[in-house]
Motif scaffolding. Structure first.
Motif, short mmCIF file in Angstrom:
data_model
loop_
_atom_site.label_atom_id
_atom_site.label_comp_id
_atom_site.label_asym_id
_atom_site.label_seq_id
_atom_site.Cartn_x
_atom_site.Cartn_y
_atom_site.Cartn_z
N THR A 1 0.82 -1.21 0.00
CA THR A 1 0.00 0.00 0.00
C THR A 1 0.86 1.27 0.00
OG1 THR A 1 -0.14 -0.21 2.42
CG2 THR A 1 -2.01 -0.99 1.12
N LYS A 2 2.13 1.14 0.34
CA LYS A 2 3.03 2.30 0.36
C LYS A 2 3.77 2.49 -0.96
CE LYS A 2 3.80 1.42 5.27
NZ LYS A 2 4.77 1.00 6.31
N PHE A 3 3.60 1.56 -1.89
CA PHE A 3 4.35 1.61 -3.14
C PHE A 3 4.04 2.86 -3.96
CE2 PHE A 3 6.02 -2.89 -4.23
CZ PHE A 3 6.63 -2.95 -2.99
N SER A 4 2.79 3.27 -3.98
CA SER A 4 2.44 4.42 -4.81
C SER A 4 3.16 5.69 -4.35
CB SER A 4 0.93 4.64 -4.78
OG SER A 4 0.49 4.86 -3.45
N SER A 5 3.31 5.86 -3.04
CA SER A 5 4.03 7.04 -2.53
C SER A 5 5.54 6.87 -2.65
CB SER A 5 3.65 7.28 -1.06
OG SER A 5 3.99 6.17 -0.25
N TRP A 6 6.02 5.64 -2.68
CA TRP A 6 7.46 5.39 -2.76
C TRP A 6 8.00 5.49 -4.19
CZ3 TRP A 6 8.08 0.39 0.70
CH2 TRP A 6 7.91 0.75 2.05
N PHE A 7 7.25 4.92 -5.16
CA PHE A 7 7.84 4.70 -6.49
C PHE A 7 7.15 5.42 -7.64
CE2 PHE A 7 8.56 0.67 -4.05
CZ PHE A 7 9.93 0.84 -3.87
N THR A 8 5.98 6.01 -7.41
CA THR A 8 5.28 6.63 -8.54
C THR A 8 6.09 7.76 -9.15
OG1 THR A 8 3.13 6.09 -7.55
CG2 THR A 8 3.16 7.77 -9.26
N SER A 9 6.60 8.65 -8.32
CA SER A 9 7.36 9.79 -8.84
C SER A 9 8.71 9.37 -9.40
CB SER A 9 7.56 10.84 -7.74
OG SER A 9 8.25 10.27 -6.64
N VAL A 10 9.23 8.24 -8.94
CA VAL A 10 10.55 7.78 -9.40
C VAL A 10 10.42 7.03 -10.72
CG1 VAL A 10 12.54 6.35 -8.83
CG2 VAL A 10 11.39 7.66 -7.04
N LEU A 11 9.43 6.14 -10.82
CA LEU A 11 9.32 5.28 -11.99
C LEU A 11 8.37 5.83 -13.05
CD1 LEU A 11 9.10 1.83 -10.16
CD2 LEU A 11 11.09 2.87 -11.25
N ARG A 12 7.42 6.65 -12.65
CA ARG A 12 6.45 7.26 -13.56
C ARG A 12 5.75 6.20 -14.42
NH1 ARG A 12 6.69 12.76 -13.59
NH2 ARG A 12 8.48 13.70 -12.51
N SER A 13 5.97 6.16 -15.71
CA SER A 13 5.24 5.25 -16.59
C SER A 13 5.62 3.79 -16.38
CB SER A 13 5.48 5.62 -18.06
OG SER A 13 6.86 5.54 -18.37
N GLU A 14 6.75 3.54 -15.75
CA GLU A 14 7.20 2.16 -15.51
C GLU A 14 6.70 1.60 -14.18
OE1 GLU A 14 11.44 2.51 -15.76
OE2 GLU A 14 11.44 2.06 -17.91
N TYR A 15 5.89 2.39 -13.47
CA TYR A 15 5.43 1.96 -12.14
C TYR A 15 4.60 0.69 -12.19
CZ TYR A 15 2.80 1.94 -7.78
OH TYR A 15 2.22 1.56 -6.60
N SER A 16 3.68 0.59 -13.15
CA SER A 16 2.81 -0.58 -13.22
C SER A 16 3.59 -1.85 -13.55
CB SER A 16 1.71 -0.36 -14.26
OG SER A 16 2.27 -0.11 -15.54
N SER A 17 4.57 -1.74 -14.46
CA SER A 17 5.38 -2.92 -14.80
C SER A 17 6.27 -3.33 -13.62
CB SER A 17 6.24 -2.63 -16.03
OG SER A 17 7.11 -1.54 -15.80
N TRP A 18 6.72 -2.36 -12.82
CA TRP A 18 7.49 -2.69 -11.62
C TRP A 18 6.63 -3.48 -10.63
CZ3 TRP A 18 11.21 -3.48 -8.23
CH2 TRP A 18 10.96 -3.29 -6.87
N CYS A 19 5.39 -3.07 -10.46
CA CYS A 19 4.50 -3.79 -9.54
C CYS A 19 4.26 -5.22 -10.02
CB CYS A 19 3.17 -3.05 -9.43
SG CYS A 19 3.28 -1.45 -8.61
N THR A 20 4.16 -5.40 -11.34
CA THR A 20 3.97 -6.75 -11.88
C THR A 20 5.18 -7.63 -11.61
OG1 THR A 20 2.54 -5.87 -13.63
CG2 THR A 20 3.49 -8.06 -13.98
N GLU A 21 6.36 -7.10 -11.84
CA GLU A 21 7.57 -7.90 -11.62
C GLU A 21 7.81 -8.14 -10.13
OE1 GLU A 21 10.89 -7.84 -13.96
OE2 GLU A 21 10.17 -6.45 -15.48
N PHE A 22 7.43 -7.20 -9.28
CA PHE A 22 7.54 -7.41 -7.84
C PHE A 22 6.62 -8.56 -7.40
CE2 PHE A 22 6.19 -6.73 -3.47
CZ PHE A 22 7.41 -6.56 -2.82
N HIS A 23 5.43 -8.60 -7.99
CA HIS A 23 4.49 -9.69 -7.67
C HIS A 23 5.07 -11.04 -8.09
CE1 HIS A 23 1.00 -12.37 -8.47
NE2 HIS A 23 0.59 -11.86 -7.33
#
Length: 621
Positions: free
Chosen positions: A316-338
């Motif tokens: 639940t903290k990922f959006s505040s941690w990584f959205t500004s850093v990864l921007r368009s790659e945020y969703s793919s990062w969440c998939t690979e983390f899963h």
């Protein structure tokens, strides 16, 4: 003139010397009726004056026996007269698997209740001659059932017996007309245990309590526990913590509750210490959020308990941690983390983690570094050697939290708060009895003729058997290569990944550690058993917590009246300060403040409204 003797035709004349004998027989019959411990069964040759009378008799018999009745249809095709009627057990007949291939939407298949039970009562219409009324005679009766019968607490959940009396119906309609809402609360003298502390001013500081039913559930299913804290469910803003678990039907159950003054180290140490003392043992595993004081308290007071962090609180903290850093790659990062999270082996996780971190340039990110440092507390591949009952989040506590918030407001006093929480416990108990009834009524279909699947069907609850059946169905998709007499390499026909299974005829081990983590044998071990031609799974691989009948092991101590009296003697607690930044009113902008000024919609002046506007009169003139 002869003397006429009149007597009542409804009375049978008896001799005087037989009167005493009749009285003795009547007294003996009444005594046997009062001391009768079994219910009357139908018998061949029994007569009823109507079909409805026979149905009511058989329904009463069925309810006491532990099943419900289904009426059969039988009519003479030539005359259209019904001269026979069968009353079946509700398990009569055979259920068919419903599947509509014409529709794209999947058809929902509910549990099966029919298992071809032969128990029934047949009545036949008999009429001797015209001067006698029609009677229905029992011409066939089969008492044996091929399924488990329900007890008195479970049978009331059957649809046939879910009814409302006329008195209750009138009462509900009366309340509806008057606009009232009634909460039917059944207050009982409930035995439960508790522990509490007072501050220097004799005000309540902390309290933990456990209902008697919850204590018994903990003795059965307390191997894995989820602890969660929520706020603002009482008038003192005290953090409210609940201990929950999972029963053999996969339902969330409540073990205990706590109201705390704060969330400091000493508070958590007091809580977990008293939880272990009152519950007589500590859990094997426990899931919590990422509170550092909670983690330290568990290490101190539950040294033999494996502690894990809830993955939901982390993601639940990922959006505040990584959205500004990864921007368009945020969703793919969440998939690979899963995908990393789902890896079974530690070796694969250690190999893939640096590759994924480098792919998104997160090697030096402080959050990624911190997650890797505590990997043994949240990564399943490090936790698969411990039993978690397939739970990796504290989400199971949310259902109980939501129910509690519905019946408790922020103004609820302490005593009423504890009493209202008892409603949650009672609701959980009713759902358990309902699940027990459903597990006995609904039949699961075997997918094969294998004795291994049949053994699981006979031992496990429907919830656990479904998990076992899913693993068993996939076992045939694996090839087995025998390295020596006890070691086997198991590989899926599509995937590259392979697992090693050790099986010596009595003990089985797999590198996936599914049995240790979930308590159900994995498809890899089952494929080896099929390969070796085993026809029986050892009893130690059927965990008692997943079986249909789990024995209770303990009783409880104190009485709820003692708890209530003790609480009434102490002073009310002070309002607690929750964690985090205190709530402050935001400074409003000039536009927002301007919107709040009420102005006349005609002349836009703030000194009056439209009704008293002087321009309104001039316009009307």
């Amino acid at each position: 003139m002869e003397e006429r003797i009149f007597f009542d035709l409804n009375e049978v004349p008896v001799e005087e010397n037989s009167i005493n004998a009749r009285h003795e027989e009547t007294a003996t019959e009444e005594h046997s009726q009062n001391n009768k411990t079994i219910f009357d069964e139908p018998f061949v040759g029994q007569y009823f004056l109507s079909e409805e009378e026979a149905l009511i008799f058989y329904q009463n018999y069925a309810r006491k026996k532990g099943f419900s009745v289904r009426k059969g249809r039988f009519m003479n095709k030539k005359t259209g007269e019904r001269k026979r009627r069968d009353f079946f057990c509700h398990h009569e007949g055979k259920s068919e698997f419903k599947k509509d291939y014409t529709k794209k939407k999947k058809t929902r298949n509910r549990g099966y209740t029919r298992c071809e039970c032969k128990a029934h009562m047949r009545i036949t219409l008999i009429r001797i001659n015209e001067i006698f009324p029609e009677e229905w005679q029992v011409t066939k009766f089969v008492a044996a059932h091929n399924h488990v019968l329900l007890n008195a607490q479970e049978v009331r959940f059957l649809p046939s017996y879910r009814n409302i009396t006329l008195e209750d119906e009138k009462h509900i309609l009366l309340l509806k007309e008057g606009g009232f809402t009634v909460k039917m609360l059944k207050m009982k003298n409930l035995n439960f245990q508790y522990a509490s502390t007072l501050d220097s001013e004799s005000k309540l500081e902390h309290i933990f309590w456990c209902h008697a039913h919850c204590f018994e559930l903990y003795q059965k299913y307390g191997d894995v526990v989820v602890f969660d804290i929520t706020y603002k469910v009482n008038s003192y803003d005290m953090p409210f913590g609940i201990f929950v678990g999972i029963d053999n039907h996969g339902r969330t159950i409540l073990f205990g509750c706590a109201l705390l003054r704060n969330e400091k180290l000493k508070t958590f140490e007091w809580l977990f210490k008293n939880f272990t003392l009152l519950m007589k043992k500590s859990p094997k595993t426990i899931l919590t959020d990422q509170d550092p004081w909670m983690k330290q308290a568990i290490e101190t007071e539950m040294p033999y308990t494996k502690h894990a962090f809830c993955i939901w609180h982390i993601t639940t903290k990922f959006s505040s941690w990584f959205t500004s850093v990864l921007r368009s790659e945020y969703s793919s990062w969440c998939t690979e983390f899963h995908n990393l999270y789902k890896l079974d082996s530690v070796e694969e996780f250690e190999q893939q983690w640096p590759l994924v971190s480098a792919k998104y340039n997160l090697e030096k990110n402080k959050h990624v570094t911190a997650l890797y440092q505590i990997k043994k507390i949240w990564v399943p591949s490090y936790l698969r050697g411990f039993f978690f009952g397939c739970m990796t989040t504290t989400g199971r506590s949310e259902s109980i939290n939501s129910f509690i918030k519905k019946i408790i407001s922020s103004n609820t006093c302490l005593i009423e708060f504890i009493r209202q929480v008892d409603l949650t416990i009672e609701d959980v108990g009713h759902r358990q009895m309902h699940d027990s009834m459903v597990s006995k009524c609904q039949e699961s279909h075997l997918r094969s003729l294998s004795p291994l699947e049949k053994q699981g069907y006979q031992v496990l609850t429907p919830y656990a058997f479904k998990k076992f059946q899913d693993q068993f169905a996939q076992a045939i998709q694996y090839s087995v290569r025998e390295e020596n007499g006890t070691s086997f390499i198991v590989k899926h026909y599509k995937a590259v990944r392979q697992h090693q299974v050790v099986w010596d005829g009595k003990t089985a081990k797999c590198t996936s550690k599914n049995f240790e983590f979930v308590g159900i044998l994995c498809r890899h071990i089952l494929s080896v058993l099929l390969h070796k031609g085993s026809f029986e799974i050892p009893s130690n691989y059927w965990l008692s917590r997943w079986k249909g009948n789990v024995d209770a092991s303990s009783s409880c101590g104190n009485n709820s009246d003692l708890v209530t009296n003790a609480i009434e003697l102490v002073r009310c607690p002070v309002i607690s300060q929750t964690k985090g930044r205190p709530k402050q009113k935001r400074m409003k902008s000039g536009k927002e403040l301007a919107r709040q000024v009420k102005r006349c919609r005609l002349c836009r002046s703030s000194s009056h409204n439209f009704t008293t506007c002087p321009e309104r009169e001039s316009n009307n003139a």
